[in-house]
Design a protein around this motif. Sequence first.
Motif, mmCIF file in Angstrom:
data_model
loop_
_atom_site.group_PDB
_atom_site.id
_atom_site.type_symbol
_atom_site.label_atom_id
_atom_site.label_comp_id
_atom_site.label_asym_id
_atom_site.label_seq_id
_atom_site.Cartn_x
_atom_site.Cartn_y
_atom_site.Cartn_z
ATOM 1 N N SER A 104 27.763 32.617 21.922
ATOM 2 C CA SER A 104 28.351 33.985 22.849
ATOM 3 C C SER A 104 29.788 33.995 22.665
ATOM 4 N N THR A 105 30.295 35.233 22.694
ATOM 5 C CA THR A 105 31.800 35.510 22.889
ATOM 6 C C THR A 105 32.224 35.259 24.460
ATOM 7 N N PRO A 106 33.206 34.276 24.505
ATOM 8 C CA PRO A 106 33.766 34.150 26.102
ATOM 9 C C PRO A 106 33.892 35.606 26.562
ATOM 10 N N GLU A 107 33.633 35.615 27.911
ATOM 11 C CA GLU A 107 33.685 36.830 28.569
ATOM 12 C C GLU A 107 34.952 36.607 29.664
ATOM 13 N N LYS A 108 35.661 37.566 29.745
ATOM 14 C CA LYS A 108 36.813 37.438 30.538
ATOM 15 C C LYS A 108 36.557 37.662 32.067
ATOM 16 N N LYS A 109 36.842 36.920 32.620
ATOM 17 C CA LYS A 109 36.394 36.606 34.179
ATOM 18 C C LYS A 109 37.097 38.041 34.987
ATOM 19 N N PRO A 110 36.343 38.888 35.604
ATOM 20 C CA PRO A 110 36.870 39.985 36.385
ATOM 21 C C PRO A 110 37.664 39.601 37.558
ATOM 22 N N GLY A 111 38.765 40.172 37.606
ATOM 23 C CA GLY A 111 39.672 39.916 38.764
ATOM 24 C C GLY A 111 39.221 40.422 40.011
ATOM 25 N N LEU A 112 40.071 39.916 40.992
ATOM 26 C CA LEU A 112 39.733 40.361 42.538
ATOM 27 C C LEU A 112 39.720 41.996 42.549
ATOM 28 N N ASP A 113 39.139 42.188 43.338
ATOM 29 C CA ASP A 113 38.752 43.806 43.730
ATOM 30 C C ASP A 113 38.725 44.084 44.988
ATOM 31 N N ALA A 114 39.534 44.891 45.765
ATOM 32 C CA ALA A 114 39.588 45.266 47.127
ATOM 33 C C ALA A 114 38.133 45.746 47.700
ATOM 34 N N LEU A 115 37.337 46.285 46.821
ATOM 35 C CA LEU A 115 36.012 46.901 46.990
ATOM 36 C C LEU A 115 35.026 45.899 47.454
ATOM 37 N N ILE A 116 34.970 44.681 46.784
ATOM 38 C CA ILE A 116 34.208 43.466 46.963
ATOM 39 C C ILE A 116 34.911 42.249 47.474
ATOM 40 N N ASP A 117 36.026 42.130 47.626
ATOM 41 C CA ASP A 117 36.591 40.939 47.919
ATOM 42 C C ASP A 117 37.452 40.877 49.181
ATOM 43 N N VAL A 118 37.557 40.092 49.855
ATOM 44 C CA VAL A 118 38.729 39.884 50.809
ATOM 45 C C VAL A 118 39.911 39.383 50.254
ATOM 46 N N ILE A 119 40.920 39.825 50.381
ATOM 47 C CA ILE A 119 42.179 39.572 49.432
ATOM 48 C C ILE A 119 43.273 39.213 50.492
ATOM 49 N N ALA A 120 43.985 38.205 50.226
ATOM 50 C CA ALA A 120 45.034 37.778 51.081
ATOM 51 C C ALA A 120 46.351 37.597 50.230
ATOM 52 N N ASP A 202 50.532 26.174 51.123
ATOM 53 C CA ASP A 202 51.208 25.122 51.659
ATOM 54 C C ASP A 202 51.797 24.190 50.553
ATOM 55 N N ALA A 203 50.689 23.864 49.775
ATOM 56 C CA ALA A 203 51.003 22.932 48.222
ATOM 57 C C ALA A 203 52.077 23.897 47.413
ATOM 58 N N VAL A 204 52.026 24.990 47.302
ATOM 59 C CA VAL A 204 52.936 25.747 46.425
ATOM 60 C C VAL A 204 53.986 26.867 47.186
ATOM 61 N N GLY A 205 54.432 26.223 48.565
ATOM 62 C CA GLY A 205 55.300 26.767 49.309
ATOM 63 C C GLY A 205 55.389 28.179 49.344
ATOM 64 N N ALA A 206 54.188 28.654 49.538
ATOM 65 C CA ALA A 206 53.911 30.066 49.917
ATOM 66 C C ALA A 206 53.491 30.511 51.441
ATOM 67 N N MET A 207 53.535 31.678 51.722
ATOM 68 C CA MET A 207 53.136 31.991 53.382
ATOM 69 C C MET A 207 52.065 33.114 53.180
ATOM 70 N N PRO A 208 50.930 32.888 53.318
ATOM 71 C CA PRO A 208 49.770 33.816 53.202
ATOM 72 C C PRO A 208 49.785 34.813 54.375
ATOM 73 N N ASP A 209 48.999 35.852 53.994
ATOM 74 C CA ASP A 209 48.921 37.000 55.257
ATOM 75 C C ASP A 209 47.447 37.649 55.176
ATOM 76 N N PHE A 210 46.832 36.700 56.239
ATOM 77 C CA PHE A 210 45.377 37.040 56.057
ATOM 78 C C PHE A 210 44.909 38.373 56.862
ATOM 79 N N PRO A 211 44.030 39.077 56.316
ATOM 80 C CA PRO A 211 43.630 40.267 57.220
ATOM 81 C C PRO A 211 42.715 39.989 58.256
ATOM 82 N N ASP A 212 42.458 41.052 59.368
ATOM 83 C CA ASP A 212 41.586 40.614 60.266
ATOM 84 C C ASP A 212 40.123 40.144 60.188
ATOM 85 N N MET A 213 39.658 38.951 60.672
ATOM 86 C CA MET A 213 38.639 38.528 60.461
ATOM 87 C C MET A 213 37.258 39.601 60.801
#
Length: 381
Positions: A104-120, A202-213
Motif C-alpha cells: 500500500s502507498t503510505p497514507e499521510k496522517k490527517p491533522g488536528l481539526d477543531a470540528l472533531i478535536d480538542v485543541i490546546a 514542561d519538557a519543551v519549555g512551553a505554556m499550554p492554553d487549555f479550553p474549558d473542560m
Amino acid sequence: MSTLQISLAIVGGLVLAGVVAYNAWVTSRNAPRTAREQPGPEAPAAVTNREDDPPLNDHPVAGEPGDDERIDPVFQDAPVSAVRVREEARAIPAVAVTLNHVVSTPEKKPGLDALIDVIAPLQLEGEVSGEALLAALPGTRRVGSKPFAVEASIDEGGDWESPRPGQRYRALQVGVQLANRAGALNDIEFSEFVVKAQAFADAVGAMPDFPDMRGEVARARELDAFASGHDAQLGFTLRARRAAWSPGYVSQNAARFGFVAGVLPGRMVLPGSLAGQAPILSLAFDPQAAMAEDPEQSALREVALSLEVTHVPRSEQPFVRMRQAATALAEAMDGVITDDAGQMLSTDTMDAIGSDLEGLYDALDSHDLSAGSPQARRLFS
C-alpha cells in the motif's frame, strides 16, 4: 457352481459397482470448486457499467481501514441482518490467499481539526528543534480510547505537521479526538489529556492554553450522538447454491472484478480510485480455510461482501458497485445474495437501501463530515 449362484454373483457385483460409482459421483459433486476450473474469459453482463457508472476498479490498493468492525445500518426498510446498528458491531474475519500481497502507498496522517478535536495551543518563547519535540513525546499517543496528537509549525499561522528531525518550529499545539466508535471524550479522559499535554509542554519549555473542560465534554457528547445515528456498514452474504467453493476459486473470481489481496488471510478489497483512500468494498471468508495446509480442499459455503459507508466517498458510487459486484460474483460462482440470516435480498430491498443511503450522505455533508473525508474516517473508527 450353479447357474443361479453365478447369476447372483454377477448381480451382486453390478450392484456393488453401482454403489461405488454413485458414491464417487456424489463425492465429486460435493467437492469444492477450485481455481483450476477456469471461468470464461468474459465477465458476466451484470457487472457491465453504463457510460455514466464508474468501473468496478482497475487501480492498485491504496490502504485499508484500520477497523474491520461490521456495523448494522439504521435503515428501517432493509432486513436487520443485512444492515446493522453501531452498538451491535462485530469483527469480520479477514485476508487473501492465492494472490500476492499488495504493497500500500503510505497514507499521510490527517491533522488536528477543531470540528472533531480538542485543541490546546502551546506558547513557545523561541524556536524548538524537531529532535527535542520527538524526544519529549509521550510513550503512547492515546488518551483513554482517543488518539492524542502533537503538531508543530515553522511559522506562526503556518501549516501544521508532525514534528520532524532537522526542522525548527515556532508554534506548537496538542489535541485529543472528541469522539470515535468507543464513545465520547469524558471527564476522566479530558483530565488525562491535560496531564499528558502539560508534561510534554514542561519538557519543551512551553505554556499550554487549555479550553474549558465542561464545554469540550459537552461538544464531545453532541458529536458522538450525531455519529451514533449516522454510522453504518452494509453487508451482503453470497451463499453457494450447490457445490462449495475453495478459497482459490473465490479469489480467482473476485480478482476478475477488480478485487485484490488484503493484508489478512481470507480478505480481499476493491481499491479506491485515489491513493490513500479507503477500499470501496471488502470481501471476507473463513481465514482458517485460507490458511489451511491445502486451501483447495477447504470448502466455503459463503463469503461476506461489506461496505464501510462513512469511509468511502459518495463520488465512488459505492453502493451501486456493491450491487454490481454481488450480482456478478453470484452469477459467476453459482451463488445467491442473502442477508446474514439466509433471507434472499430482493431488488426492492436493495433499492430502498440505496435511497436511504442518499439521505445519510446528505446528513454527513451538512455536518462537514462527508463520507470518505479524513474527518469522517477518524470519527467513524
